[in-house]
Design an enzyme around this catalytic site. Structure first.
Site, PDB file in Angstrom:
ATOM      1  CE1 TYR A 166      -3.740   2.493   0.300  1.00  0.00           C
ATOM      2  CE2 TYR A 166      -2.460   3.358   2.138  1.00  0.00           C
ATOM      3  CZ  TYR A 166      -3.497   3.495   1.222  1.00  0.00           C
ATOM      4  OH  TYR A 166      -4.275   4.618   1.245  1.00  0.00           O
ATOM      5  CE  LYS A 170      -3.650   5.186  -2.057  1.00  0.00           C
ATOM      6  NZ  LYS A 170      -4.685   5.593  -2.999  1.00  0.00           N
TER       7      LYS A 170
HETATM    8  N1  NAP Z   1      -9.322   5.638   5.001  1.00  0.00           N
HETATM    9  C1  NAP Z   1      -8.116   6.158   5.157  1.00  0.00           C
HETATM   10  O1  NAP Z   1      -7.596   6.303   6.293  1.00  0.00           O
HETATM   11  C2  NAP Z   1      -7.338   6.660   3.968  1.00  0.00           C
HETATM   12  C3  NAP Z   1      -6.219   7.468   4.209  1.00  0.00           C
HETATM   13  C4  NAP Z   1      -5.497   7.959   3.137  1.00  0.00           C
HETATM   14  C5  NAP Z   1      -5.897   7.650   1.847  1.00  0.00           C
HETATM   15  N2  NAP Z   1      -6.993   6.858   1.624  1.00  0.00           N
HETATM   16  C6  NAP Z   1      -7.380   6.600   0.249  1.00  0.00           C
HETATM   17  O2  NAP Z   1      -8.685   7.116   0.034  1.00  0.00           O
HETATM   18  C7  NAP Z   1      -9.322   6.398  -1.023  1.00  0.00           C
HETATM   19  C8  NAP Z   1     -10.713   6.003  -0.556  1.00  0.00           C
HETATM   20  O3  NAP Z   1     -10.554   5.169   0.569  1.00  0.00           O
HETATM   21  P1  NAP Z   1     -11.711   4.897   1.648  1.00  0.00           P
HETATM   22  O4  NAP Z   1     -11.057   4.961   2.969  1.00  0.00           O
HETATM   23  O5  NAP Z   1     -12.915   5.705   1.341  1.00  0.00           O
HETATM   24  O6  NAP Z   1     -11.964   3.350   1.332  1.00  0.00           O
HETATM   25  P2  NAP Z   1     -13.257   2.416   1.258  1.00  0.00           P
HETATM   26  O7  NAP Z   1     -14.358   2.896   2.122  1.00  0.00           O
HETATM   27  O8  NAP Z   1     -12.715   1.039   1.457  1.00  0.00           O
HETATM   28  O9  NAP Z   1     -13.707   2.599  -0.271  1.00  0.00           O
HETATM   29  C9  NAP Z   1     -12.883   2.170  -1.316  1.00  0.00           C
HETATM   30  C10 NAP Z   1     -13.636   2.406  -2.598  1.00  0.00           C
HETATM   31  O10 NAP Z   1     -12.798   1.956  -3.674  1.00  0.00           O
HETATM   32  C11 NAP Z   1     -13.607   1.133  -4.516  1.00  0.00           C
HETATM   33  N3  NAP Z   1     -12.827   0.190  -5.306  1.00  0.00           N
HETATM   34  C12 NAP Z   1     -11.954  -0.767  -4.888  1.00  0.00           C
HETATM   35  N4  NAP Z   1     -11.462  -1.435  -5.947  1.00  0.00           N
HETATM   36  C13 NAP Z   1     -12.042  -0.883  -7.056  1.00  0.00           C
HETATM   37  C14 NAP Z   1     -11.958  -1.140  -8.442  1.00  0.00           C
HETATM   38  N5  NAP Z   1     -11.188  -2.118  -8.942  1.00  0.00           N
HETATM   39  N6  NAP Z   1     -12.675  -0.364  -9.282  1.00  0.00           N
HETATM   40  C15 NAP Z   1     -13.469   0.623  -8.818  1.00  0.00           C
HETATM   41  N7  NAP Z   1     -13.628   0.893  -7.507  1.00  0.00           N
HETATM   42  C16 NAP Z   1     -12.915   0.128  -6.649  1.00  0.00           C
HETATM   43  C17 NAP Z   1     -14.567   0.444  -3.568  1.00  0.00           C
HETATM   44  O11 NAP Z   1     -15.634  -0.086  -4.298  1.00  0.00           O
HETATM   45  P3  NAP Z   1     -16.443  -1.445  -3.889  1.00  0.00           P
HETATM   46  O12 NAP Z   1     -17.556  -0.984  -2.983  1.00  0.00           O
HETATM   47  O13 NAP Z   1     -16.910  -1.989  -5.193  1.00  0.00           O
HETATM   48  O14 NAP Z   1     -15.468  -2.346  -3.201  1.00  0.00           O
HETATM   49  C18 NAP Z   1     -14.946   1.620  -2.680  1.00  0.00           C
HETATM   50  O15 NAP Z   1     -15.902   2.433  -3.299  1.00  0.00           O
HETATM   51  C19 NAP Z   1      -8.411   5.223  -1.352  1.00  0.00           C
HETATM   52  O16 NAP Z   1      -7.645   5.519  -2.500  1.00  0.00           O
HETATM   53  C20 NAP Z   1      -7.488   5.136  -0.144  1.00  0.00           C
HETATM   54  O17 NAP Z   1      -6.225   4.601  -0.465  1.00  0.00           O
HETATM   55  C21 NAP Z   1      -7.713   6.350   2.653  1.00  0.00           C
END
Ligand code: NAP
Length: 239
Positions: A166, A170
């Site tokens: 991961y 990033k």
């Molecule tokens: N949460 C954190 O602490 C955090 C911190 C920094 C950065 N981020 C980044 O923020 C972004 C959103 O994360 P989140 O925390 O909101 O995560 P999340 O709630 O797990 O949501 C992830 C999203 O990505 C979608 N996804 C996964 N694989 C996919 C694919 N092959 N094609 C299209 N959609 C896909 C999922 O869709 P499905 O419903 O179909 O699985 C879901 O809508 C990510 O890039 C993550 O790396 C998160």
């Protein structure tokens, strides 16, 4: 809100089925934007939006960032319905394994890089012609502080996070941001770090989804920002 004098902002966000993607889509729609909300199962998103009574113009669209045909079909649909894109948000991401470094091999990396790196590359390449026809076009890359080489090497919080797919994914996204910013002078390209946010991704650890989405929304709405920056919700952060 848009008025008859200000054209509606057209947005595409990937991974809008839940978490920060869903929140960002709702917030941007609330400003008057038309938001194409990419989801692997758009019918479920449509049902959830109807159930929640979410306001604004959110249009669920089938989009799996790992599949050429899915991305091409989404682009054809948006081309046919609105013909241009002002904002593309590469948000979809997966966490992958957090196994000890000695247990992590190439297959673990392939799965994460396919979504978190090749996904944004695929989506950006296919949507670039639509983005180039947009107004003040913006490309937002949803990265992470875990991808910061500075934080990884100097911040105690990151001390035990090493050799995992991961953070590597990033860091690659951050480099893509710098490269796109140089190669696409007409487009404002921004990497954003939402910070640790309580989504399914983190098992509910971190600040609220609204706080996490803050920087994604502000980058999406910022028509005058400098290209090639890495932002968190407090401002510019270190690569
Ligand atoms: N949460 C954190 O602490 C955090 C911190 C920094 C950065 N981020 C980044 O923020 C972004 C959103 O994360 P989140 O925390 O909101 O995560 P999340 O709630 O797990 O949501 C992830 C999203 O990505 C979608 N996804 C996964 N694989 C996919 C694919 N092959 N094609 C299209 N959609 C896909 C999922 O869709 P499905 O419903 O179909 O699985 C879901 O809508 C990510 O890039 C993550 O790396 C998160």
């Amino acid at each position: 809100m848009s008025t008859p004098d200000t054209p509606t902002t057209i947005v595409l966000i990937t991974g809008a089925s839940r978490g920060m993607g869903a929140r960002t889509a709702a917030e941007l729609a609330a400003t008057g934007a038309t938001v194409f909300a990419g989801a692997r199962r758009p019918e479920e998103l449509t049902a959830r939006l109807r159930e929640a009574g979410t306001a604004g113009d959110i249009r669920p669209i089938a989009l799996d960032v790992t599949k050429d045909a899915s991305v091409a079909a989404a682009a054809a649909h948006i081309q046919g319905s609105v013909g241009a894109l002002d904002v593309l948000i590469n948000n979809a991401g997966v966490p992958g394994t957090w196994a000890p470094a000695a247990d992590v091999g190439p297959d673990d990396f392939s799965q994460v890089l396919a979504t978190n790196v090749l996904g944004p590359v695929r989506v950006t390449q296919v949507f670039l012609p639509l983005l180039r026809r947009g107004t003040h076009p913006r490309l937002v890359m949803v990265s992470s502080g875990m991808g910061s080489l500075t934080s990884q090497s100097t911040d105690a919080v990151y001390a035990d996070i090493a050799h995992r797919p991961y953070p590597a994914s990033k860091a690659a996204m951050n480099m893509l941001t710098v490269q796109y910013a140089k190669a696409l002078p007409g487009i404002v390209v921004t990497a954003v770090d939402p910070g640790l946010t309580a989504t399914e991704f983190t098992g509910g650890a971190g600040h609220s989804i609204a706080q996490g989405a803050e920087v994604i929304v502000s980058a999406a709405l910022d028509t005058a920002g400098a290209s090639g920056c890495f932002m968190d919700r407090h401002g510019i952060t270190a690569w």
